[in-house]
Design a protein around this motif. Structure first.
Motif, mmCIF file in Angstrom:
data_model
loop_
_atom_site.group_PDB
_atom_site.id
_atom_site.type_symbol
_atom_site.label_atom_id
_atom_site.label_comp_id
_atom_site.label_asym_id
_atom_site.label_seq_id
_atom_site.Cartn_x
_atom_site.Cartn_y
_atom_site.Cartn_z
ATOM 1 N N TYR A 63 0.838 -1.205 0.000
ATOM 2 C CA TYR A 63 0.000 0.000 0.000
ATOM 3 C C TYR A 63 0.870 1.252 0.000
ATOM 4 N N GLU A 64 1.920 1.233 0.819
ATOM 5 C CA GLU A 64 2.813 2.392 0.892
ATOM 6 C C GLU A 64 3.593 2.585 -0.405
ATOM 7 N N GLN A 65 3.779 1.487 -1.155
ATOM 8 C CA GLN A 65 4.439 1.583 -2.461
ATOM 9 C C GLN A 65 3.447 1.935 -3.571
ATOM 10 N N LYS A 66 2.190 2.197 -3.154
ATOM 11 C CA LYS A 66 1.126 2.572 -4.083
ATOM 12 C C LYS A 66 0.818 1.482 -5.119
ATOM 13 N N LYS A 67 0.985 0.244 -4.698
ATOM 14 C CA LYS A 67 0.608 -0.864 -5.573
ATOM 15 C C LYS A 67 -0.909 -1.033 -5.559
ATOM 16 N N LYS A 68 -1.468 -1.339 -6.703
ATOM 17 C CA LYS A 68 -2.905 -1.582 -6.793
ATOM 18 C C LYS A 68 -3.238 -2.950 -6.196
ATOM 19 N N ILE A 69 -4.479 -3.076 -5.728
ATOM 20 C CA ILE A 69 -4.885 -4.299 -5.023
ATOM 21 C C ILE A 69 -5.858 -5.099 -5.882
ATOM 22 N N TYR A 70 -5.494 -6.346 -6.149
ATOM 23 C CA TYR A 70 -6.346 -7.286 -6.878
ATOM 24 C C TYR A 70 -6.684 -8.443 -5.935
ATOM 25 N N ILE A 71 -7.952 -8.818 -5.903
ATOM 26 C CA ILE A 71 -8.386 -9.872 -4.983
ATOM 27 C C ILE A 71 -9.186 -10.916 -5.753
ATOM 28 N N TYR A 72 -8.880 -12.188 -5.486
ATOM 29 C CA TYR A 72 -9.564 -13.300 -6.158
ATOM 30 C C TYR A 72 -10.112 -14.235 -5.082
ATOM 31 N N THR A 73 -11.438 -14.420 -5.057
ATOM 32 C CA THR A 73 -12.055 -15.265 -4.031
ATOM 33 C C THR A 73 -12.611 -16.541 -4.672
ATOM 34 N N ASP A 74 -13.666 -17.082 -4.090
ATOM 35 C CA ASP A 74 -14.303 -18.290 -4.613
ATOM 36 C C ASP A 74 -15.777 -17.994 -4.856
ATOM 37 N N LYS A 105 -14.155 -6.217 1.049
ATOM 38 C CA LYS A 105 -14.701 -4.983 0.460
ATOM 39 C C LYS A 105 -15.126 -3.999 1.547
ATOM 40 N N ILE A 106 -15.933 -4.458 2.494
ATOM 41 C CA ILE A 106 -16.418 -3.566 3.552
ATOM 42 C C ILE A 106 -15.257 -3.088 4.421
ATOM 43 N N GLY A 107 -14.338 -4.003 4.739
ATOM 44 C CA GLY A 107 -13.218 -3.652 5.609
ATOM 45 C C GLY A 107 -12.310 -2.594 5.011
ATOM 46 N N LEU A 108 -11.916 -2.777 3.753
ATOM 47 C CA LEU A 108 -11.021 -1.802 3.129
ATOM 48 C C LEU A 108 -11.744 -0.494 2.818
ATOM 49 N N ASP A 109 -13.030 -0.575 2.476
ATOM 50 C CA ASP A 109 -13.808 0.659 2.281
ATOM 51 C C ASP A 109 -13.838 1.491 3.563
ATOM 52 N N ALA A 110 -13.916 0.810 4.710
ATOM 53 C CA ALA A 110 -14.028 1.513 5.995
ATOM 54 C C ALA A 110 -12.794 2.355 6.295
ATOM 55 N N ILE A 111 -11.638 1.946 5.763
ATOM 56 C CA ILE A 111 -10.413 2.726 5.999
ATOM 57 C C ILE A 111 -9.932 3.380 4.698
ATOM 58 N N HIS A 112 -10.871 3.485 3.749
ATOM 59 C CA HIS A 112 -10.664 4.265 2.522
ATOM 60 C C HIS A 112 -9.482 3.777 1.687
ATOM 61 N N ILE A 113 -9.358 2.459 1.585
ATOM 62 C CA ILE A 113 -8.331 1.875 0.719
ATOM 63 C C ILE A 113 -9.037 1.267 -0.494
ATOM 64 N N PRO A 114 -8.757 1.765 -1.688
ATOM 65 C CA PRO A 114 -9.468 1.285 -2.882
ATOM 66 C C PRO A 114 -8.974 -0.090 -3.341
ATOM 67 N N ILE A 115 -9.874 -0.844 -3.939
ATOM 68 C CA ILE A 115 -9.537 -2.135 -4.546
ATOM 69 C C ILE A 115 -9.624 -1.962 -6.062
ATOM 70 N N GLU A 116 -8.562 -2.310 -6.747
ATOM 71 C CA GLU A 116 -8.558 -2.178 -8.210
ATOM 72 C C GLU A 116 -9.542 -3.158 -8.831
ATOM 73 N N GLU A 117 -9.510 -4.419 -8.370
ATOM 74 C CA GLU A 117 -10.474 -5.410 -8.862
ATOM 75 C C GLU A 117 -10.682 -6.494 -7.811
ATOM 76 N N LEU A 118 -11.946 -6.727 -7.503
ATOM 77 C CA LEU A 118 -12.342 -7.819 -6.608
ATOM 78 C C LEU A 118 -13.128 -8.812 -7.454
ATOM 79 N N TYR A 119 -12.532 -9.977 -7.698
ATOM 80 C CA TYR A 119 -13.137 -10.931 -8.626
ATOM 81 C C TYR A 119 -13.746 -12.114 -7.878
ATOM 82 N N VAL A 120 -15.063 -12.255 -8.026
ATOM 83 C CA VAL A 120 -15.775 -13.426 -7.516
ATOM 84 C C VAL A 120 -16.112 -14.276 -8.736
#
Length: 572
Positions: free
Chosen positions: A55-66, A79-94
């Protein structure tokens, strides 16, 4: 039928404490204590440090679930957790069920030199994670599935930067689900870097509710920290403190203020899974519903769509079960030690449910494939005595070209093969598995109960919950229960009709579910367990021996002790 008491326990507290590996005193102290002492999960701290570094290196966040309930609740937690501390997710893939299980190479390759987090998958994604690393990605795996192993038993791990998998690195408790690990991951993120002015207590309650639903939905053991997740989740749901999306589901199913883990397992989890079983984008839509934190007009509509899909799923499952029974007879597998079926009429999204029903009915592990030509995918369900993952691993070592891909754990698996190898796979599975030794003439129960104190027993059962895998609801035997006649209005009531005086009331589509009345409590005997036909078979006596579980039935503010009947006999 012979009835046997399978425990030496005399009380619910004694029974449950033994199952949990605690003394009665330790268990009572645990019940009094608010909250839980969270266990140390190996490499969780390192995963959080890796996350903040990216995050400090400004890397984008990609998440892959099931795609299942566990994967969807995991996605909602992140999604809810990172939204609560204002950290964006580049892509959350279900993913869709048609994508198959696990991280795909195509998704991994597009991450680039950013952060990839897999949740509820990843421990076997060797090729995909290698592809991500070749693109310069940082990879964190949060998984609870079993890893691949060499023939000598040595564990094979993917080339991730950090792996959190209690089945690989754990000496305290190893049976978390993906949502449980997702909650612990976000909780540690909150602890390490949250702003002082942020109060995230309410957010944590929302997240732990999702972890509880995922825990029950994924059928992991109801012990240790999992009990804390589920118990807290039930408390939050009862006071409607969950996410707006979960609250819309609770409203839809008319959840009572006395919820149990069974409500998660038999009402919410099937509804969450249904959309994804029938529609490619269904899992993504349902995960979006679970992630919603603000009420809006579309939430109830989406919840209604999920409920409609669940009703469709029920009807389709019944048809598929009938087809499975016919195919078992046609292929002469009714007496085999392992059942393997393949047919294009089996919908891929329902294969796991059908496999579970067949395994329960025929008492043998089962794999159902949806397809007959080319590459076919299947889902398997096992029995307690057969480790499905170990069985497939052994076959894969002995016949490397037989299975294209597989994954899972002791009780369930996903598998992909070429249809031309189906008969070879069936032969090897039936060679290596064994027939379960069961005695259908014996019914086992846990405790003797007295109907005169049934209300206090119901309270003790509730206090010692929640119940689930490894700590099932206690089964009681109640002796000499006398039925009590009451006024019963006819099911087809019309104006002018008078009530009948009966000791029971028949209900349900087939009029075979029956509710018995006794002094101070009721007994519900569902049609699928025997119902009125079973009562008729023993001569409709007025005094019964009853075997079943206990609950408090809540209706319009009235609370009634109730036995959920499993077996009845005439008192001799």
């Amino acid at each position: 039928m012979r009835y046997e008491k399978r425990t030496t326990a005399k009380t619910v507290t004694e029974l449950v404490s033994k199952r949990l590996g605690l003394t009665q005193q330790e268990f009572k102290q645990q019940l009094k204590r608010k909250g839980s002492n969270l266990l140390k999960i190996p490499y969780l701290k390192e995963a959080v440090e890796c996350f903040w570094s990216c995050y400090e290196q400004k890397k984008k966040i990609y998440i892959y679930t099931d795609y299942d309930c566990d994967g969807q609740t995991s996605a909602a937690i992140i999604k809810i957790g990172l939204d609560a501390i204002h950290i964006p997710i580049e892509e959350l893939y279900v993913p869709a069920r048609t994508d198959g299980y696990g991280l795909t190479t195509s998704f991994a390759e597009k991450v680039g030199a950013n952060l990839l987090i897999t949740i509820d998958n990843g421990i076997k994604a060797h090729t995909a994670i290698k592809a991500a690393k070749e693109q310069g990605a940082t990879v964190i795996v949060l998984d609870h599935h079993l890893p691949d192993k060499k023939e000598d038993g040595a564990i094979i791990l993917p080339q991730a930067d950090v792996i959190v998998d209690p089945h690989v690195f754990c000496n305290l408790f190893d049976d978390y689900c993906g949502a449980g690990l997702a909650f612990r991951f976000i909780y540690e993120i909150f602890k390490t870097k949250r702003k002082p002015e942020q109060n995230l207590a309410d957010v944590c309650m929302v997240l732990i509710t999702l972890a509880g639903i995922g825990t029950v939905g994924d059928c992991v053991t109801m012990k240790s920290e999992n009990r804390f997740f589920v118990k807290t989740a039930l408390d939050v749901c009862e006071r409607k403190g969950a996410s707006a999306g979960v609250n819309s589901i609770l409203d839809l199913i008319k959840a009572s203020d006395r919820m149990t883990a069974a409500d998660f397992g038999f009402s919410i989890s099937p509804l969450v899974n249904a959309y994804g079983r029938l529609e490619p984008e269904g899992s993504k839509k349902t995960a979006g519903l679970l992630s919603a934190t603000e009420e809006n007009d579309t939430l109830l509509q989406l919840a209604l769509e999920c409920a409609e899909k669940n009703e469709q799923r029920k009807a389709m499952t019944e048809e598929a079960e009938e087809l499975a029974d016919k195919l078992i007879l046609q292929t002469n597998q009714q007496d085999k030690s392992f059942i393997v079926l393949a047919d294009k009429r089996f919908l891929h999204g329902l294969a796991g449910i059908i496999a579970g029903r067949v395994a329960e009915k025929y008492h043998v592990p089962t794999i159902i494939f949806s397809g007959e030509e080319g590459e076919i995918k299947g889902s398997g369900r096992s029995r307690d005595w057969c480790n499905m993952e170990l069985l497939l691993r052994n076959i894969n070592h002995m016949f490397p070209n037989l299975i294209k891909n597989y994954g899972g754990h002791e009780q369930a698996c996903g598998i992909c093969i070429d249809a031309s190898k189906l008969e070879d796979l069936k032969v090897e599975l039936q060679k290596l598995s064994k027939v379960e030794e069961i005695n259908p003439d014996v019914f086992e129960y846990d405790l003797e109960g007295r109907s005169s104190v049934i209300e206090s027993l119901c309270k003790e059962v509730r206090l010692c919950g929640p119940y689930g895998v490894g700590n099932e609801e206690p089964i009681f035997h109640f002796s000499k229960i006398r039925l009590e006649k009451r006024k019963v209005w006819p099911a087809n009531y019309k104006k002018g009709m008078k009530p009948e005086i009966q000791a029971f009331k028949r209900m349900g589509k087939d009029n075979n579910t029956v509710k018995f009345f006794s002094s101070g409590f009721e007994m519900l005997y569902l049609s699928k367990d025997g119902g009125y036909k079973a009562y008729e078979e023993i001569g409709c006596p007025e005094e019964l021996e009853v075997y079943g579980t206990l609950m408090i039935n809540s209706f319009n503010g009235t609370y009634t002790p109730q036995i959920k009947v499993m077996r009845i006999e005439k008192t001799s």
